[in-house]
Motif scaffolding. Structure first.
Motif, PDB file in Angstrom:
ATOM      1  N   SER A  23       0.872  -1.108  -0.031  1.00  0.00           N
ATOM      2  CA  SER A  23      -0.110  -0.013  -0.064  1.00  0.00           C
ATOM      3  C   SER A  23       1.120   1.205  -0.063  1.00  0.00           C
ATOM      4  O   SER A  23       1.902   1.212  -0.027  1.00  0.00           O
ATOM      5  N   ASP A  24       0.143   2.205  -0.151  1.00  0.00           N
ATOM      6  CA  ASP A  24       0.792   3.802  -0.210  1.00  0.00           C
ATOM      7  C   ASP A  24       0.638   4.205   1.283  1.00  0.00           C
ATOM      8  O   ASP A  24      -0.155   3.662   2.239  1.00  0.00           O
ATOM      9  N   GLN A  25       1.136   5.367   1.572  1.00  0.00           N
ATOM     10  CA  GLN A  25       1.369   5.718   2.941  1.00  0.00           C
ATOM     11  C   GLN A  25      -0.088   6.100   3.688  1.00  0.00           C
ATOM     12  O   GLN A  25      -0.650   5.879   4.485  1.00  0.00           O
ATOM     13  N   ALA A  26      -0.947   6.741   2.551  1.00  0.00           N
ATOM     14  CA  ALA A  26      -2.406   7.019   3.011  1.00  0.00           C
ATOM     15  C   ALA A  26      -3.143   5.609   3.721  1.00  0.00           C
ATOM     16  O   ALA A  26      -3.572   5.528   4.613  1.00  0.00           O
ATOM     17  N   ARG A  27      -3.006   4.677   2.673  1.00  0.00           N
ATOM     18  CA  ARG A  27      -3.842   3.286   3.079  1.00  0.00           C
ATOM     19  C   ARG A  27      -3.093   2.903   4.151  1.00  0.00           C
ATOM     20  O   ARG A  27      -3.899   2.167   5.031  1.00  0.00           O
ATOM     21  N   GLY A  76       7.687   4.781   2.289  1.00  0.00           N
ATOM     22  CA  GLY A  76       7.402   4.496   0.878  1.00  0.00           C
ATOM     23  C   GLY A  76       7.717   2.964   0.333  1.00  0.00           C
ATOM     24  O   GLY A  76       7.329   2.081   0.853  1.00  0.00           O
ATOM     25  N   GLU A  77       8.327   3.024  -0.759  1.00  0.00           N
ATOM     26  CA  GLU A  77       8.296   1.541  -1.466  1.00  0.00           C
ATOM     27  C   GLU A  77       9.392   0.937  -0.834  1.00  0.00           C
ATOM     28  O   GLU A  77      10.520   1.126  -0.399  1.00  0.00           O
ATOM     29  N   VAL A 114      10.888  -7.974   1.130  1.00  0.00           N
ATOM     30  CA  VAL A 114      10.238  -7.539   2.495  1.00  0.00           C
ATOM     31  C   VAL A 114       8.907  -8.467   2.688  1.00  0.00           C
ATOM     32  O   VAL A 114       8.750  -9.308   3.774  1.00  0.00           O
ATOM     33  N   GLY A 115       8.090  -8.576   1.607  1.00  0.00           N
ATOM     34  CA  GLY A 115       6.940  -9.386   1.618  1.00  0.00           C
ATOM     35  C   GLY A 115       7.035 -10.923   1.774  1.00  0.00           C
ATOM     36  O   GLY A 115       6.175 -11.712   2.278  1.00  0.00           O
ATOM     37  N   ASP A 116       8.709 -11.323   1.421  1.00  0.00           N
ATOM     38  CA  ASP A 116       8.675 -12.775   1.779  1.00  0.00           C
ATOM     39  C   ASP A 116       8.642 -13.001   3.206  1.00  0.00           C
ATOM     40  O   ASP A 116       8.415 -14.163   3.634  1.00  0.00           O
TER      41      ASP A 116
END
Lengths: 206, 206, 206
Positions: free
Chosen positions: B36-40, B106-107, B112-114
């Motif tokens: 997600s982005d910062q807002a979400r 940010g990105e 990291v998702g792993d």
């Protein structure tokens, strides 16, 4: 000559002595790592892993024995704690080697070897103390000296961190070195925690 | 069919199962946060806080029950420890989300998702294990697999840290990412500590 | 007036009260450190060391008394834990002062003093609570307020870390400040752990 416990109980002391020997071997590997290049450090990292497996096996042997023994030479929870704290010493020394390899740290800040020398002395004293756990009250010299060495490691650690920030190093080198130095200082702390557990056992037995 | 304990004792297992479910939900939120982005991420941070409150309530319900029960299905101190270690898993996952929001990261570094995928699998296994605490001896598959997953998380963590230092990132980005990655690895460790507590309970019951 | 325990038991409360007073003195030193220059900070670092020695002596007096007492006012392990957690508060405040001196931190980020104010309030409440341990059930206001203050310290800590990363500071300053701020937040946590131990004692006594 002191009264000997039954053979079954005795073997707890032998098991702890075995771990003490592994800790001495680990400090020898760590000492060599300090002066080595990246390629040799990677090989020594594998040796450290071997030692860590042997340490795990020694710890599991103790825990199996605790769970199957009717009588133990001191409180079960103290045996658990001593086993777990000896394990921490090994884990932290292995972690320090791993970080040096992972960070491709290159030449270390002068003085890092001084902490490793303290660890080597702490490991020797710990290995000498383990077979003498039969009469923990006689071990006060051991824990006093381990505490003194921990204070020494802490002094060196603080001197190194100050040198790191004052030495014109870039932020990334500081980060890498700082983590390695702190892990070595944590290992010196871990030896103090072992000594503290032994002291607690001695107080109860007295 | 196995022998059922009295209804009162049974509800301990239901309480732990409830926490297991919350952990699964937390890993779902964490998985969404990654992409997600910062807002979400800020919205998801609030959802995580909600889950953390529900986890706290579940933990307090267990502790109140322990203090008011005459008989407990296993040692009181093991119930305390299991409760506290389940709570650590949730706290660390929430801390990771908080850091991503606070640091406006940010990105994320690819990979990291792993670690988060490993956490999701650990949470599922933990949720499946909790209602089966009635017969802890049957849970050896669970704790062996949790340990294997922790080792996997540790490998990913090390690979990510190496990539971080080798990837031309600036020192500040390295600092932020490193803390997030280490918090996720700590969460994987926390699941292993839960499994270790279950193993200890199983050994005592056997 | 409440029922008084025997003189022997009473002195445990006096011992804990003494540590409470030392904690209040430590927060006064810490408050002065915040606004001082490097030379004065080094002097205050020595005062902090003195306080830490007095804290150690107070802790050892408690432990000697526990080991030599036939009857204790509450569980031995709770006395150990309370002693050890009070000690953590002092250690962490000393560590924060040490870091400011060691890092020659110069002027601190505005807002660091806000966490120290929270610590000063936590120390006062703790010092007031210690002599009232005779009737721990009356202390619920104390632990509720300590928890509230810890949450406040955590909010300040998070605001400071965000300000640090957003404020155009260089990576090395961020590293130094971050460690100092985290050590202060750990001290606020340590006061919460003291309160939690008191709460546990109260639950058992009720």
């Amino acid at each position: 000559m002191r009264f000997r416990l039954t053979p079954q109980d005795t073997s707890f002391f032998e098991m702890f002595a075995r771990t003490g020997t592994i800790l001495v071997e680990a400090t020898a590997v760590l000492t060599e790592v300090i002066g080595s290049d990246q390629a040799r450090r990677e090989e020594l990292g594998k040796e450290m892993e071997e030692l860590e497996h042997r340490g795990d096996e020694a710890a599991h042997a103790v825990l199996r024995r605790v769970n199957s023994s009717f009588v133990t030479p001191f409180d079960r929870e103290d045996i658990y704690q001593l086993t777990s704290r000896l394990d921490d010493c090994l884990d932290l020394m292995q972690a320090a080697v791993d970080l040096m390899v992972l960070y491709r740290i290159g030449e270390l800040l002068p003085g890092v070897g001084d902490i490793v020398q303290v660890l080597a002395r702490q490991a020797e004293l710990t290995a000498e103390a383990m077979p003498r756990l039969r009469s923990p009250g006689d071990l006060s010299d051991y824990w006093v000296e381990i505490n003194r060495l921990e204070n020494q490691a802490d002094q060196i650690h603080r001197r190194l961190v100050a040198a790191l920030f004052d030495g014109g190093y870039d932020a990334i080198s500081i980060m890498k070195h700082k983590e390695i130095i702190e892990t070595l200082e944590d290992a010196a702390d871990a030896f103090e925690h072992v000594a503290h557990t032994v002291e607690t056992i001695a107080v109860k037995e007295s």
